[in-house]
Design a protein around this motif. Sequence first.
Motif, PDB file in Angstrom:
ATOM      1  N   SER A 140       1.996   0.670   4.693  1.00  0.00           N
ATOM      2  CA  SER A 140       2.054  -0.161   3.488  1.00  0.00           C
ATOM      3  C   SER A 140       1.078  -1.326   3.611  1.00  0.00           C
ATOM      4  O   SER A 140       0.832  -1.831   4.711  1.00  0.00           O
ATOM      5  CB  SER A 140       3.467  -0.724   3.284  1.00  0.00           C
ATOM      6  N   VAL A 193       2.692  -3.797  -1.498  1.00  0.00           N
ATOM      7  CA  VAL A 193       3.819  -4.714  -1.655  1.00  0.00           C
ATOM      8  C   VAL A 193       3.245  -6.091  -1.972  1.00  0.00           C
ATOM      9  O   VAL A 193       2.410  -6.609  -1.221  1.00  0.00           O
ATOM     10  CB  VAL A 193       4.663  -4.788  -0.364  1.00  0.00           C
ATOM     11  N   THR A 230       0.423   2.413  -0.856  1.00  0.00           N
ATOM     12  CA  THR A 230       1.663   1.729  -1.205  1.00  0.00           C
ATOM     13  C   THR A 230       1.430   0.244  -1.007  1.00  0.00           C
ATOM     14  O   THR A 230       1.101  -0.198   0.102  1.00  0.00           O
ATOM     15  CB  THR A 230       2.819   2.195  -0.299  1.00  0.00           C
ATOM     16  N   HIS A 269       0.673  -5.131   2.448  1.00  0.00           N
ATOM     17  CA  HIS A 269       1.404  -6.281   1.919  1.00  0.00           C
ATOM     18  C   HIS A 269       0.385  -7.351   1.548  1.00  0.00           C
ATOM     19  O   HIS A 269      -0.294  -7.903   2.424  1.00  0.00           O
ATOM     20  CB  HIS A 269       2.377  -6.821   2.971  1.00  0.00           C
TER      21      HIS A 269
END
Length: 196
Positions: free
Chosen positions: A82, A22, A20, A84
């Motif tokens: 996640s 971002v 995932t 980033h």
Amino acid sequence: MSDPMSAGTFLDALRDEGLTVVEVREWRTHSRNHKGPWGPVHGVMIHHTVTTGSAETVRICYDGHASLPGPLCHGVITKDGSVHLVGNGRANHAGLGDDDVLRAVIAERRLPHDNEANTDGNRYFYGFECENRGDGTDPWPAAQLEAIEKAAAAVCRRYGWNERSVIGHLEWQPGKVDPRGFGMDTMRQRIAERLK
């Protein structure tokens, strides 16, 4: 000679590994390239942030602080797993380290003990800062450890590198302790399994 990935290729590599991701603000053009060269790239370096709170951790890694301007890495791996993205290009994460360690990473052989700080690591390493206080008691959730494994493997897979191209900051620069709370040999074993 391994040229740095484009922003799009880096993003695709991470997503292709099942992460995932971002995208933070203007990460695609956020770098310290005006302070020195970026590349050729030879490996991946793992850090802990000495921070708490995902939003504040990501902000610090993007902006940096008065004595160390951002970006402080390429990707921040938060507790939830996640990634980033905060920078693309040269980042202030590795600092000066041991040229013998760099040669071992390039040759993908066992690392020597780091005992010098004579080589610019910001030029040669992708950096992932991982949200953790680094006090030895702050837990490393399974999702975060899996994301560290996947992120490192994603970069290695794009370049055809093996797990020996992944090091901790503590293996690069004398006096550093990060990442604290898990062993880099164990993480490299996980990466090797993923790359099979």
